[in-house]
Scaffold this active site. Structure first.
Site, PDB file in Angstrom:
ATOM      1  N   GLU A 153      93.442  91.464  90.167  1.00 17.95           N
ATOM      2  CA  GLU A 153      94.291  91.569  88.990  1.00 17.95           C
ATOM      3  C   GLU A 153      95.611  92.245  89.366  1.00 17.95           C
ATOM      4  OE1 GLU A 153      92.135  93.943  86.166  1.00 17.95           O
ATOM      5  OE2 GLU A 153      92.713  95.847  87.091  1.00 17.95           O
ATOM      6  N   ASP A 199      99.889 100.993  84.166  1.00 11.66           N
ATOM      7  CA  ASP A 199     100.546  99.799  84.718  1.00 11.66           C
ATOM      8  C   ASP A 199     102.058 100.016  84.865  1.00 11.66           C
ATOM      9  OD1 ASP A 199      97.999  98.416  84.456  1.00 11.66           O
ATOM     10  OD2 ASP A 199      98.452  98.277  82.332  1.00 11.66           O
TER      11      ASP A 199
END
Length: 407
Positions: free
Chosen positions: A307, A121
């Site tokens: 997401e 991420d």
């Protein structure tokens, strides 16, 4: 037990030794997955590290490989690993996890990681001091536990200094300190932290699966903190994951999370809400199943993604990106554009292939980049920080830039 261990170590059969070396089975049924509060695990339960540390320089040996942290029921015991340094205690076979097909098929230019560093991420932020700051999900296995939020700094996107753990769950956390059960195991890990420089200060938003999202603020005005909760230290702001912030050029600040189905305006100092949570609208959905994760089926493929949202502004237009799966498994931002922060958004499209779960940013020279961390086997490396050069095409879509460029 000590005697048994000695017997296993000295004279046991290979099968007995192999069984003894297996990681302990999680103590709860796999379907125990609702995030119920629980006492901490016994001391020494986890043998994996909760931080990633400084990382190693990129060499011919570290251009590929990396980590694949699995949470699947069949192999939730381990992490696939390829590279120098110590393998995780629960390492699994690598197989063909870093095929690099996204490069060999000409979808993005050749790209190398910024560091040989276990980082999911990946977020890169241009700070108010002209330096770049990087963070993301760290530790050996974020599906189980980590220590908090780590930070790196660079003057040029090439040389990175490790600033350490700038926010600790145990020392600095509020509601985040509570251990829970996730997929049958003890769980406490910060997911997808993002650092942002907004209205003259640094903020970090983060999430904990099955618990919720939060926003932290620097009390020193420096990226390294220290950090405290900007608001709501006792409870999550929303039940979800993957929070992101966007600071508009008029001083307004917006917060969204998860699949970006809703968004809220915050006060300029992020001390509270400056409006109500409002649905985000998509005017022209992409109904092609090949452009969606199966999680989007329940919404009729009418979501931007499922997401990891990100938001930015270019040429007067708002861009909202949310990760989705594209033909067949690329983990990429689906980007859509609007004239207003809440939409309606239009022209949903795959942005930089395999560039999802991080952010899109502009550097000191006005050039655009999309982070990549390798969340699928199309990528050239796995769970390591990287950036892909990007540009806007004639339609205003952000795409990979193949023109020669170095950071």
């Amino acid at each position: 037990m000590a005697g048994s261990a000695a017997i296993i170590g000295m004279g046991a059969s290979p099968v007995a030794r192999a069984l003894a070396d297996q990681p302990r089975r999680p103590p709860f049924p796999f379907d125990d997955d609702h995030g119920r509060p629980i006492d901490p695990p016994p001391p020494g339960y986890y043998k994996v590290s909760g931080i990633s540390g400084p990382g190693l320089p990129v060499t011919a040996e570290t251009e590929r490989g990396g980590w694949v942290t699995s949470e699947a029921a069949v192999d939730r015991r381990g992490v696939r690993f390829k590279g120098p340094g110590s393998a995780p205690e629960n390492a699994l076979p690598w197989n063909d996890s870093d095929s690099g097909r996204v490069v060999s098929q000409g979808l993005i230019p050749p790209v190398k990681p910024l560091l040989h560093l276990h980082l999911r991420d990946t977020i890169v932020c241009l700070g108010g001091d002209g330096h770049y700051y990087m963070t993301g999900s760290t530790g050996d296995d974020i599906w189980k536990q980590n220590d908090g939020i780590e930070l790196w700094r660079s003057p040029d996107l090439q040389h990175w200094d490790y600033l350490g753990l700038v926010w600790s769950i145990e020392k600095d956390g509020g509601w985040e300190r509570q251990w829970t059960v996730r997929k049958g195991d003890y769980f406490r890990a910060i997911w997808a932290p993002e650092i942002h420089y907004i209205n003259g200060n640094y903020y970090i938003c983060h999430s904990i699966s099955r618990s919720g999202i939060a926003i932290l603020k620097s009390t020193s005005g420096k990226a390294e903190g220290p950090y405290v909760h900007a608001l709501s230290p006792d409870r999550p702001l929303r039940n979800g994951i993957d929070a992101t912030l966007f600071g508009d050029d008029d001083g307004a600040v917006y917060l969204t999370y998860g699949p970006a189905l809703e968004m809220v305006r915050l006060k300029p100092d992020l001390s509270g809400y400056d409006g109500e949570w409002t649905p985000v609208t998509l005017a022209d959905p992409d109904l092609d199943p090949a452009h969606h994760n199966r999680k989007c089926v329940r919404h009729g493929y009418r979501d931007i993604g499922f997401e990891g949202p990100t938001m930015f502004k270019h040429d007067g237009r708002y861009y909202l990106g949310v990760v989705d799966r594209f033909e067949p498994n690329r983990y990429s931002f689906a980007l859509a554009m609007a004239d207003k922060p809440f939409g309606p958004y239009r022209e949903r499209h795959e942005s930089v292939p395999c560039g999802g779960g991080g952010n899109i940013f502009k550097d000191n020279e006005g050039r655009w980049w999309c982070t990549i961390f390798g969340n699928d086997d199309e990528a050239p490396f796995r769970e390591k920080p990287g950036i892909v050069p990007a540009r806007f095409d004639a339609k205003g879509h952000l795409v990979a830039d193949f023109r020669p460029r170095t950071p």
